[in-house]
Structures are given as structure tokens and as C-alpha cells.
Design an enzyme around this catalytic site. Structure first.
Site, short mmCIF file in Angstrom:
data_model
loop_
_atom_site.label_atom_id
_atom_site.label_comp_id
_atom_site.label_asym_id
_atom_site.label_seq_id
_atom_site.Cartn_x
_atom_site.Cartn_y
_atom_site.Cartn_z
N HIS A 121 4.07 10.83 61.53
CA HIS A 121 4.38 11.75 62.63
C HIS A 121 5.54 11.22 63.47
O HIS A 121 6.14 11.97 64.22
CB HIS A 121 3.14 12.02 63.48
N TYR A 177 12.75 12.08 52.08
CA TYR A 177 14.21 11.98 52.27
C TYR A 177 14.83 13.37 52.30
O TYR A 177 15.84 13.59 52.96
CB TYR A 177 14.83 11.08 51.19
N HIS A 196 7.52 10.90 47.65
CA HIS A 196 8.34 10.09 48.55
C HIS A 196 9.76 10.60 48.72
O HIS A 196 10.23 10.72 49.85
CB HIS A 196 8.31 8.60 48.23
#
Lengths: 260, 558
Positions: free
Chosen positions: B375, B223, B219
Site C-alpha cells: 500500500h 512495474y 511481480h
């Protein structure tokens, strides 16, 4: 400057309020509707075999086993309004498990057992697919839950379809399962990674090199010992050599012959 | 214009062109995914590339290689541009060569069919050892690039006592601090668990632990993708629209907030799996909501900066100023790339909140909804900003004018429409239970198969139409990019970026030092990950032997 800071404060507060609201609704769903997430079950050994147990009328405990590339049990029949306690275990790689149209959505991770509870009220065919990549034939995994008023009759029909086999045939069936042959070769007539076993004996097959062969005891025995020697056209050359004795091959062929 | 040494200039150019060449293949494989999944192709492979092999290449190239190379190249350019001091060229070359070598090793085993394990490489599916070695080289190379920027930064601080560090540099260091924290667990997974196991030195692997370590990385990885975009949104977008950064403080706070909250939330990818107590899943839900805050802040600040710019250009009214933005400007063409990404990101962000919402996640987990969501983020603002910046940097680093003007202005708009169509199809499909990562043309979307599901046809076909538009956009882009690269030099080569002035330049001590934020980030990771990792350790999960993707029996010897 102070005016922008004030505005920023308001916008920041608004964003926090929005997120708090989203989070509050999540917590509400957990407590009000009991929609909780899987947690920890360690006793893997108890769940390595597939099983359907009727705990009470309309209350079933189902032990699903995911393997490359099938779910077991493949088909179950239950009456509408049934509550299912679903336990899910993988015996090889990571698999997914979603019953389309319901909130039952689980991962099957080797080494741990997953659990969810589900009540099916509507009559219909519920399809289960694997939604995590698990190898070359991932897209072949599917199981069915039939919700039908005549669940008992449907179950009886499924059982009688499996006629009493001879001792050799029964042992052959066990061997095909324990050696994972059934992961690629089905017994229901639809080809998977390899040709289906159903009705294969006596069939004329075209080989990779274009030549033809009639499937008999000798061809089957040879293909179990040397899988890449005479490949049927249209199937990938992926079958491994599996250590088996002549006696075991004889029993496996006896079972394959019984699948007409 | 900042002139830099030719050696450094060439390496930066290599670091943006090499992944762009690979991206051509990555995008081709993306289209093939749609076509296989819609049942237009009903076969295992196409032109020698098997579906899951192509999916592995698509994920590894587009999500890992392209993004990491761009972030490193962008940093190698921002450091000399904003700090006035070049990083060591030797170390830039060392890191660049390691990354390229790692990529080539991974590519060789993927193309030879020995690493069809997808970019998440979940064990106990096992790839060739060179796949793990290649990935490790790529990541370690990027670490070296990062530490090479520290001396120029410290020197700038010594020479500019009391001055604020340029916002772009704060963003860059945040990007790579997040990357450093996130890549440690995946380095442990790859080097300690998977590599010895793939070499046959260990016989089994703890799958629950490996998955948890992967998402500890997986995850914050997103970022790492989006942070360079935030650098552009805060420091370059306002200039492109003719405005100013609305609030410098908000930018700094957003970056540092992301530094703290990017990592301690990976369990929200593991909500539906066993082996992890649901209490820790709830903890990670809460932490995931915290990380949405800086993105919402950024949306406000960027909108305010755009409004300021539009009003400077004569925009009026409550909403009609939107018409004054330079959507199709020849000079400020980067705006289209930024703007289309922003629009997509609104939908990507909202669907992300659905995914992170604990029990709601089970409605969409691992369905086509998921690729539709990401996407709109990684193939939305991330891809569009990256390719826009690559085109801009290629032009200035070579001193060549962008060729075939002005068709490249249309690229982001065509792409945005394509993503909207394909993602809408996939969102609908996901809610109908269409699985992701599945060669559906073989079975579920093949009318000849016993497993045929006619209700999944419409949404999957819709995704193909969007995919075709996306490919058209990229064909135009690559014609412009390589047309520019191979054209005649017309100006002095160097570095040039649009740099925005600041509207509100208030100074707050709390955002002037990385150190306390780094400490809080480490503390947050310890709090969030100690309990689940302790549980996994305590539960003594039985190890799994290795499996090849083509064989339902464990690999011999394991």
C-alpha cells in the site's frame, strides 16, 4: 555535462554498494545461521496423514496436514529445547502455515511437501495460523504447540480423554473424517461453519424459520440426507449432499451421540 | 494544447472515468477490510457482501482494472501529444470496449458470489468461467491498445531521423513491453490451465505450475503500475516544480533497465513454498536486487530535478531549499500528488528489499506486513499520481476548470498520513504474526471466540484509523472529480501536459534503440525461468481437482 556524469557515477556506485551490502548479509545469514528456504520434496504419499514421531529425546518429526479448515495434529505437547522437523502437506487447496513468534513460515501447496526445522526453547503456547486464503472459513484454522515441562503428562491426559469407543462409534468417527464432515463441525464444542457435534444430541435448536426442533436420531439422519431442509439459525446454507448409506448414517449418529 | 478528434477524446475520457467510478466501490471495500479485520464487525458479511468477496472486488478493481485502464488511457493521450499523430480511433474503440466488457463480466460473477478467489485466483479454488474470460478480455484489450501505438511511433521515427524519441514515449513503450512479456505466462495460466478446467474439460490442474506462472506475471505487474509514475516523475514533475530534468540519460537508462529486470524475479513471491529448488530462489533474489537499481537512480534524479527547481525559485542552503517547493501551490497542484507518492515510495521500497531478501522473507511472508508494504507503493505513488493525472486530464479533455478549488490540494496529504498510520499498524501486526487476507473479526479478534488473540488488537485498530483518513481524502477527491466533470465548459477541450526541459541532454547510443534491450530482456527471462519450470515439469506434481471456496469437498465431476 561531465560534472553531472561524475556525480551520477558516484550516486549509482553508492546505490550498488548499498544493495550489495544487503545481499551480502542475506548470504551470510544462510551460511552462518543455516536459515535456508524450503526446497523440493516429491514423495507426497508418505505425508498425507498427520503424525508425531519421537525420533530421539527432544527431537520430534511432525507431519502436519492442512485441510479446509483445520490443521492436524491440532495440539501437540513437547518439552522445552525440543527440535521439530516439520513436514507440511495440503490435501485440498493452498494453505499457509505460520507459527507466530518464530521463523517457521511455510506454504502448504497441494502436490508438494514442505519442510522446515525449528527449535523451541521457551515454555509457552505457540499458535499456528493459516495465512493464505483457503475458502469461506479460512479464519477458523488454528493449531497449537504447547512447550511444557510436563509434556508426557499432557500427552497422557489427551489420550485418556478419548475413551475406548464401541465398534460402531469408531467406524462412525472414521466416516465423519473421511467424508470431511469434521471440516465444518467440530467435536470440541465450538461451532465452526456448522454447529458442533459435541453435546448436540438432545439439544433444542432454533431453525431458520424460527421454529424449534429437538436434535434426535431422526433429525440428524434427515439433515445428513437433506442438508438444506431444516437449517439451524445463524449458519450458512453451504453443506453439500454427501452420498451415504443408511448403515453409514447409523454409525455416524452413534459416534455423534458419544460426544457429550 | 493539442486538439484531438472528439471520438478519441471521448474514449480517453471514458477510460479514466469508468475505472474511477469502480474505484469508489473498491475503496469502500478497502475500508471494510480494515473494519472486519479489527474485530469491529464480527460477521461473515456486511450489507450483502461477504468478506472474501469484498476482498476479491477490492483487489481486482484497484490493482488490475483501475491501473490497466489508466495506463491505456495515458498512452492513448501521450502518443498524439508527443508524436503529433493519433493512433487509429477504430482500434482504440475495439480495445476500450473489450476491456470494459471483460471488466463487466468479471464484476458480474464477483458480485453474484461465484468468484470469491481473490485477485491472485490461486487454484485449486475455482471461480466461474466468466471470471477467467473477463480477465483475459481485459488483458487482450490492453495488448491491442499497445500495438495501435506502434505505427504512429514508427512514422515519427521516419520523419525525425537522428532525433531522440521523447522520453515520455520511451517510458510508455517500456511500460507496455514489460506488460507484454509479463502477461504471456498469465495468459497461458488462464487460457490453457484454468479456463478449460473451470469449464470441466480437464479434471485437474497443476497447482505448483499455476502459481509459478502467476508470479511470473505478478511481480512485473507492479512495474507496470509504477512505470507510468516514472514517466510523470521524469518528464512532468521537474516542470511542475519549475526546474528541468536533471539527466535525460538516467531516465532512459532507468526505463530500459526496468525493461530487462522487471520479469526474471517472480520466485521471490514463492520463497516459502515447496516444489521449487532453493537455488533458483537464490538466483531470483539476486535478480530482484538488480531491479532496485533503477528505482534508486530515479530517486536521485528526481531529487536533483526538484533541487534545481527549488534553487531556481530562490532556494538556498544544503537543506533549506526543500522549503521552496510548491507544496500547496494552486497552479502547480500536481506537485502534492507527486511529492506525497515519493515520500511513501521511500518506505515502500525499503520494506520491499526486506521482502525480497531470501531468508528474511520468512519473518514477514503473508503477514499483514505485506499489504502494509504494497500500500506504500501501489496505493502510494501509483494511486496518487494516477488520480492526480486523471483529475488533470478530465479538466483539459473536457475544457472545464477544476471545481471546489483549492481543497483538492489537500487530498494527497490526508491520504499520505492515512497510509502512514494504517501501514504502521499493519507493519507492527505483521511482525506479531497477524495473517493477511483473513476475516479476523470472526475469530482471532473476537473476544467470544476460542481463537481470540488479544495481542493483535492494537495494531489492527490502528490500521482502521488510517483507513478512515484515507477514505476522507478520497471522498474529497471524488467530489472534486465529479464536480469538475459535471460543471460548465469554459475552454477548448484538448490534451495538455506539463513538459519539462532537460538540464543535461547528453546523448548515448546505448539508450537509443529498444531492440538490443528487448533481446536481453527475453534472454534474462529464459535464464531465470527455464530451470524452475523444468523442475516442475520433471517432478510430475499430482494434479488437483477443483474446489469451491464454500465447500471442503472437491466439486462434483472433478
Amino acid at each position: 555535462m561531465s560534472s553531472t556524469l561524475k556525480l551520477e557515477g558516484k550516486l549509482f556506485g553508492g546505490a550498488m554498494l548499498f544493495l550489495t551490502l544487503c545481499f551480502g548479509m542475506t548470504v551470510y545469514a544462510v551460511y552462518k545461521y543455516g536459515i535456508d528456504l524450503p526446497t523440493c520434496i516429491n514423495n507426497v504419499e508418505a505425508f498425507t496423514k498427520s503424525e508425531v514421531i519421537e525420533r530421539a529425546p527432544k527431537h520430534y518429526e511432525i507431519h502436519y496436514v492442512a485441510r479446509m479448515w483445520a490443521f492436524e495434529p491440532a495440539v501437540i505437547n513437547v518439552p522445552p529445547g525440543s527440535t521439530l522437523d516439520i513436514y507440511l502437506n495440503s490435501v485440498d487447496v493452498t494453505h499457509g502455515f505460520q507459527i507466530a513468534g518464530t521463523n517457521a513460515n511455510l506454504m502448504a501447496v497441494p502436490g508438494a511437501v514442505n519442510y522446515t526445522q525449528l527449535t523451541l526453547n521457551k515454555v509457552g503456547e505457540y499458535k499456528i495460523v493459516c495465512h493464505e486464503y483457503c475458502g469461506l472459513s479460512h479464519h477458523n484454522m488454528m493449531a497449537t504447540i504447547n512447550v511444557t515441562e510436563n509434556a508426557a503428562a499432557a500427552n497422557a491426559a489427551m489420550e485418556s480423554a478419548q475413551l475406548a469407543p464401541s465398534a460402531d462409534e469408531a467406524e462412525g468417527a472414521k466416516l465423519l473424517e473421511s467424508k470431511a464432515c469434521l471440516s465444518c463441525h467440530t467435536i470440541n464444542g465450538s461451532p465452526l461453519v456448522g454447529p458442533t457435534f459435541k453435546g448436540v444430541v438432545g439439544k433444542e435448536e432454533t431453525l431458520e424459520d424460527g421454529s424449534k426442533v429437538t436434535v434426535d436420531d431422526a433429525y440428524l439422519a434427515e439433515s445428513i440426507r437433506e442438508p438444506q431442509l431444516k437449517l439451524v439459525k445463524g449458519f450458512p446454507p453451504v453443506m453439500p449432499k454427501i452420498p451415504v448409506t443408511d448403515e453409514e448414517i447409523r454409525k455416524m449418529i452413534a459416534y455423534i451421540k458419544s460426544l457429550k | 494544447m493539442v486538439v484531438i478528434q472528439p471520438a478519441l477524446r471521448k474514449m480517453i475520457l471514458f477510460q479514466i472515468i469508468f475505472p474511477s467510478v469502480l474505484l469508489i466501490f473498491g475503496i469502500y471495500q478497502g475500508l471494510m477490510q480494515f473494519i472486519h479485520r479489527a474485530g469491529i464487525l464480527r460477521q461473515v458479511s456486511f450489507l450483502g457482501i461477504e468478506y472474501y468477496q469484498g476482498l476479491t472486488a477490492h483487489g481486482v478493481i484497484n490493482a488490475i482494472v483501475f491501473t490497466t485502464f489508466f495506463a491505456v488511457a495515458f498512452g492513448n493521450a501521450l502518443v498524439p501529444y508527443f508524436l503529433g499523430k493519433e493512433p487509429s480511433t477504430k482500434i482504440v474503440y475495439l480495445s476500450g470496449i473489450m476491456m470494459a466488457l471483460g471488466t463487466l463480466l468479471a464484476a458480474i460473477v464477483i458480485f453474484s458470489g461465484q468468484a470469491s478467489v481473490l485477485y491472485t485466483f490461486y487454484p485449486p479454488l475455482q471461480a466461474h468461467p466468466l471470471f477467467y474470460i473477463g480477465v483475459a478480455l481485459l488483458v487482450v484489450g490492453s495488448w491491442i491498445a499497445f500495438y495501435n501505438w506502434v505505427p504512429p511511433y514508427l512514422e515519427w521515427r521516419r520523419k525525425n531521423l537522428g532525433k531522440k524519441t521523447p522520453l515520455a514515449i520511451v517510458g510508455l513503450f517500456t511500460t507496455f513491453l514489460v506488460w507484454q512479456i509479463a502477461t504471456l505466462p498469465v495468459a497461458y495460466e488462464v487460457l490453457v490451465l484454468l479456463l478449460p478446467w473451470s469449464l470441466g474439460w480437464t479434471s485437474t490442474v497443476n497447482v505448483v505450475l499455476a502459481r509459478t506462472l502467476f508470479w511470473f506475471f505478478g511481480h512485473p505487474l507492479v512495474y507496470f503500475w509504477i512505470l507510468p509514475v516514472y514517466i510523470m516523475y521524469y518528464t512532468m514533475l521537474p516542470k511542475v516544480v519549475g526546474g528541468k530534468i536533471y539527466s535525460d540519460f538516467a531516465g532512459r537508462l532507468a526505463f530500459l533497465w526496468l525493461l530487462v529486470f522487471s520479469s526474471p524475479l517472480g520466485l521471490h513471491h514463492q520463497f516459502t513454498e515447496p516444489g521449487i529448488d532453493s537455488n533458483w530462489k537464490m538466483l531470483h533474489t539476486i535478480l530482484t536486487f538488480f531491479v532496485a537499481v533503477p528505482s534508486v537512480m530515479t530517486a536521485f534524479v528526481v531529487a536533483a530535478s526538484m533541487e534545481y527547481g527549488a534553487r531556481e525559485r530562490g532556494g538556498k542552503g544544503l537543506f533549506s531549499w526543500w522549503a521552496k517547493l510548491p507544496y500547496f501551490s494552486k497552479e502547480n497542484w500536481l506537485f502534492g500528488y507527486f511529492f506525497c507518492g515519493l515520500v511513501l515510495f521511500i518506505f515502500g521500497g525499503i520494506t520491499g528489499i526486506v521482502n525480497a531478501s531470501y531468508s528474511m522473507n520468512r519473518v514477514v511472508h503473508n503477514t499483514a506486513w505485506l499489504p502494509a508494504h504494497f500500500h506504500m507503493t501501489v496505493a502510494g505513488p501509483v494511486l496518487l499520481s494516477f488520480i492526480g493525472m486523471i483529475l488533470h486530464m478530465t479538466s483539459t479533455l473536457t475544457g472545464k476548470k477544476i471545481r471546489f478549488q483549492p481543497i483538492h490540494i489537500w487530498v494527497p496529504y490526508i491520504w499520505m498520513v492515512g497510509i502512514f498510520i494504517s501501514s504502521t499498524g499493519s507493519f507492527i501486526g505483521g511482525l506479531l504474526g497477524v495473517p493477511r487476507r483473513t476475516n479476523m473479526g470472526m475469530t482471532y479478534l473476537n473476544p467470544d471466540s476460542q481463537l481470540y488473540r488479544p495481542e493483535w488488537v492494537f495494531s489492527s485498530k490502528m490500521a482502521v484509523y488510517g483507513g478512515v483518513l484515507m477514505v476522507i481524502a478520497m471522498i474529497i477527491y471524488f467530489i472534486v472529480l465529479f464536480g469538475t466533470l459535471f460543471s460548465k465548459q469554459t475552454a477548448k477541450p484538448g490534451l495538455e501536459f506539463p513538459v519539462s526541459e532537460v538540464y543535461d541532454d547528453a546523448d548515448y547510443a546505448v539508450v537509443r534503440n529498444f531492440r538490443p534491450w528487448i533481446l536481453v530482456a527475453i534472454l534474462a527471462v529464459i535464464i531465470a525461468y527455464t530451470p524452475p519450470l523444468y523442475d516442475i515439469y520433471k517432478n510430475q506434481v499430482k494434479g488437483s481437482p477443483a474446489y469451491a471456496p464454500s465447500n471442503p469437498l472437491p466439486r462434483a465431476g472433478s
